[in-house]
Structures are given as structure tokens and as C-alpha cells.
Design an enzyme around this catalytic site. Structure first.
Site, PDB file in Angstrom:
ATOM      1  N   SER A 110      60.210  24.320   4.609  1.00  0.00           N
ATOM      2  CA  SER A 110      60.532  25.584   5.267  1.00  0.00           C
ATOM      3  C   SER A 110      61.988  25.615   5.711  1.00  0.00           C
ATOM      4  O   SER A 110      62.457  24.705   6.391  1.00  0.00           O
ATOM      5  CB  SER A 110      59.630  25.788   6.487  1.00  0.00           C
ATOM      6  OG  SER A 110      58.304  25.963   6.100  1.00  0.00           O
ATOM      7  N   ASP A 161      61.117  35.829  10.074  1.00  0.00           N
ATOM      8  CA  ASP A 161      61.002  34.371  10.098  1.00  0.00           C
ATOM      9  C   ASP A 161      62.335  33.695   9.779  1.00  0.00           C
ATOM     10  O   ASP A 161      62.392  32.726   9.020  1.00  0.00           O
ATOM     11  CB  ASP A 161      59.920  33.889   9.127  1.00  0.00           C
ATOM     12  CG  ASP A 161      59.515  32.442   9.397  1.00  0.00           C
ATOM     13  OD1 ASP A 161      59.673  31.991  10.542  1.00  0.00           O
ATOM     14  OD2 ASP A 161      59.063  31.758   8.457  1.00  0.00           O
ATOM     15  N   GLY A 169      57.720  21.100   5.640  1.00  0.00           N
ATOM     16  CA  GLY A 169      59.032  20.466   5.749  1.00  0.00           C
ATOM     17  C   GLY A 169      60.057  21.127   4.845  1.00  0.00           C
ATOM     18  O   GLY A 169      61.258  21.055   5.087  1.00  0.00           O
ATOM     19  N   HIS A 210      59.965  29.792  12.422  1.00  0.00           N
ATOM     20  CA  HIS A 210      58.821  28.949  12.787  1.00  0.00           C
ATOM     21  C   HIS A 210      59.187  27.469  12.824  1.00  0.00           C
ATOM     22  O   HIS A 210      58.466  26.664  13.395  1.00  0.00           O
ATOM     23  CB  HIS A 210      57.631  29.202  11.852  1.00  0.00           C
ATOM     24  CG  HIS A 210      57.742  28.607  10.484  1.00  0.00           C
ATOM     25  ND1 HIS A 210      58.096  29.335   9.373  1.00  0.00           N
ATOM     26  CD2 HIS A 210      57.524  27.345  10.043  1.00  0.00           C
ATOM     27  CE1 HIS A 210      58.086  28.553   8.313  1.00  0.00           C
ATOM     28  NE2 HIS A 210      57.746  27.337   8.691  1.00  0.00           N
TER      29      HIS A 210
END
Length: 376
Positions: A229, A148, A227, A118
Site C-alpha cells: 500500500s 486514501d 505492505g 490507511h
């Protein structure tokens, strides 16, 4: 006025209880030195207290030093990932978002970075911001929406080192962990937060570009913010035990962050490096989820509510076609697992089926159940 007086009384009672607690602690410490012990006994007690306090201080200092060493060594291997996309009104690319990434592998003049899907989804261009602030172009090697995860490639620069990956099989609730990433963008790059493992083997529902799914994750109360992630969740050996991926965002919720476990990260990333994609079992059918069209009043009217997946088309040469599946069949079960939605189908195929398996499909054909053998 009476209500306000009552509220004030509650506050004072609370303060009074807290004050009493501190008083009791003080009395206990005082009495320890002022009983009928001899001077020599008192001296032994004092010496023992001093020794214990010294040992505790040494232990705290040692732990702090270890954390500092771990952070200093790991931080250069956690990078920023910048997603550039098309400006909606102008003919130029603009920064769409910033996340984090972890140096996974250095192979000669190529370095590979793992991040979240993502973070880079729908990017026209991707840049990686290194520990010293230098930005370098990145190439997307592969991505997997459902886990993901994504892998980027950049040119190797002297001093780049991958972070070691650890295991999660022996993790325990309450174990200390460290999160490193770029919360709220590159201005706060290499931010470190500390917490504990607050949940193991969690399953979190997510919406993806390929439909609804459930992520298997570790739960932590280390602060995870936008951020973070794609950043690293580390144990106190400096090993990556998870890739931070999401948090539950709500005014009423705090300390609920989640990371993809290291074993799953390594499995997916290694396959993306080898094939550029994650190969999963495919039936080779297009289906319609009947639960989305079920008449909610049918049961009340005494009519049977049919659920399952109605086969709309079968791909020639596919596993389904070879097993004899036809248009109009309604998939009800795979082995003994009820199939009532696309999520049920994906979950079974992606998590329970391996190459070489034979799966028994129970389908309704002309309202009669038949069984077909699916050879994967």
C-alpha cells in the site's frame, strides 16, 4: 473403488490429450524439413527459422534489460513508511504497521512523499525507511480519507529523486506494468512484481473512517500484498501511473489488485501540499439517513416509505441556510440526482459540483415538494 478408477481415467485422458498436443507440434516441425523441397529450399527455410529465433531472443533480452534499468532507477524512490502508535498496555509507542511510499517532490531541504491514508492513519509518529535501510522521521503534511492519500515530509538527503508521473488516459487493457513496494514489511523491501492492466475505470466500495465510499481505481494482476500500500505502479517508461492501495483478499480470489490513478493522485497531493487538506463543497447541514429507519413492512401495509436525508440542523451562514433550507426538510434530489443516503450526497457534492455552480435542491417540507437554489 469404481469411483477412484474413474477419477484415474480422467487424469490419464487429460495427460493423453496434452501429450498428443506436444506430438502434433513435433510432427509439424519435422515435416517442415522433410517434404519434397530441394536442398536449397530446405536451407532457406532453416535460415529463416534461425533468423526469426535470433530476432525473438534479441527482443526478449532487450525487454529484460529495459525492465532491469527501470527497476534499478525507480527502486530508490520507493520507500518504506512505518506507523508508530500507543501500546495498549504500556506507556510507550510501538510499530503498528508498515506500508510503502513514493518520493513525489524534492524542494530544497524538504522532500515530499505520497502514501496511502490507511498506512499512516492514527499514527502518533511516522518514520520513513530509505532504500539503503536508513530510517528518518517524517512529518504528516496532509491526508484525505476518501481518496486514501496522504503526504509526508522528510529532510532531503543527497541523491533523492522524485519518480515521474505518467498519464492513464491512453492506458489499454493488457498493458505491462510493474509494482514496487514492501510486501509483508521491510524485510522484503523494494520487492518488484510484474503484471498487466486488467481493468480500467473500476469503482471499488470501501469503508473509511468517514463512512462508506467508492474509490476510482485501476485494476492489475501484479501481485499486491499487505505492505505494498502506497507503493508505485509503473508503466514501461518508468512513470508512476498509480499508487497501489488495496487488493481483494479471499481464498477464492487471485490477481485482483487496485491502484489510484496518477491524475487523481497528483490533483489531491498538490492540494494537500498547498492547503494541508482537500477542500470539498459543504452544504452546512447535519442530516439523518431515513433509509436506516424505514419500516420494511410499510410498503406491504400500503403506507408510503419515505427515503432521503432529513435535515436535523442547519449551520448559520452556510450554503444551505442562505438557500432557505430548514430543520425538518427532507432532501430528495440535487438537480436530477436522487438522494437516498449520505453516500449519494457525498458522491454528488464531491464529484459533480465545482465552485460557482448553482444546484437545485428538491426537498419535502410539510410533505410538499419545494425547490431551493444552492449557490456554491
Amino acid at each position: 473403488m469404481a469411483k477412484e478408477t474413474g477419477k484415474l481415467a480422467v487424469q490419464l485422458i487429460g495427460a493423453g490429450v496434452l501429450g498428443s498436443a506436444f506430438t502434433l507440434i513435433g510432427v509439424t516441425q519435422f515435416d517442415l524439413l522433410n517434404t519434397n523441397h530441394s536442398d536449397e529450399q530446405n536451407k532457406e527455410v532453416v535460415d529463416q527459422q534461425v533468423k526469426q529465433q535470433s530476432e525473438q531472443a534479441t527482443q526478449v533480452n532487450h525487454t529484460t534489460q529495459n525492465l532491469s534499468d527501470i527497476i534499478a532507477k525507480a527502486s530508490p524512490s520507493v520507500v518504506g513508511v512505518v506507523n508508530y502508535g500507543q501500546h495498549p498496555f504500556q506507556q510507550q509507542t510501538v510499530e503498528q504497521g508498515v506500508g510503502s511510499g513514493v518520493i513525489y517532490k524534492v524542494d530544497g531541504d524538504k522532500t515530499y512523499i505520497v502514501t496511502n491514508n490507511h498506512v499512516i492513519e492514527q499514527a502518533m509518529n511516522i518514520e520513513v525507511s530509505l532504500h539503503d535501510g536508513e530510517r528518518v522521521p517524517a512529518k504528516l503534511i496532509g491526508t484525505d480519507v476518501l481518496t486514501d492519500l496522504a503526504v509526508l515530509e522528510i529532510a532531503t538527503i543527497d541523491g533523492m529523486e522524485p519518480l515521474p508521473f505518467g498519464e492513464t488516459t491512453n492506458l489499454q487493457m493488457g498493458q505491462d506494468v510493474i509494482a514496487i513496494g514492501n510486501p509483508l514489511g521491510l524485510n522484503l523491501s523494494s520487492t518488484v512484481t510484474k503484471g498487466i492492466i486488467s481493468g480500467l475505470d473500476r469503482t471499488v466500495p470501501v469503508e473509511t473512517s468517514q463512512g462508506n465510499w467508492e474509490l476510482n481505481v485501476l485494476q492489475t494482476d501484479a501481485a499486491i500484498n499487505p505492505g505494498n500500500s502506497g507503493g508505485a505502479l509503473l508503466n514501461l517508461q518508468g512513470e508512476v501511473i498509480g499508487i497501489n492501495t488495496l487488493k481483494i483478499a479471499s481464498e477464492k480470489v487471485e490477481g485482483l489488485g487496485f491502484a489510484i490513478p496518477s491524475e487523481e493522485v497528483q490533483t489531491v497531493v498538490d492540494e494537500l501540499l498547498e492547503n494541508g487538506e482537500l477542500k470539498r463543497p459543504m452544504l452546512g447541514v447535519r442530516v439523518i439517513d431515513l433509509s436506516q429507519y424505514a419500516n420494511p413492512y410499510a410498503a406491504l401495509q400500503g403506507r408510503e416509505v419515505i427515503t432521503g436525508l432529513s435535515v436535523d440542523s442547519v449551520e448559520p451562514g452556510s450554503i444551505a441556510q442562505k438557500a432557505g433550507m430548514q430543520r425538518g426538510d427532507i432532501i430528495k434530489k440535487l438537480n436530477d440526482v436522487e438522494i437516498e443516503s449520505m453516500y449519494d450526497l457525498r458522491k454528488f457534492l464531491y464529484r459533480d459540483v465545482k465552485e460557482g455552480d448553482v444546484v437545485t435542491a428538491t426537498v419535502l417540507r410539510n410533505e410538499k415538494p419545494i425547490q431551493l437554489q444552492l449557490q456554491f
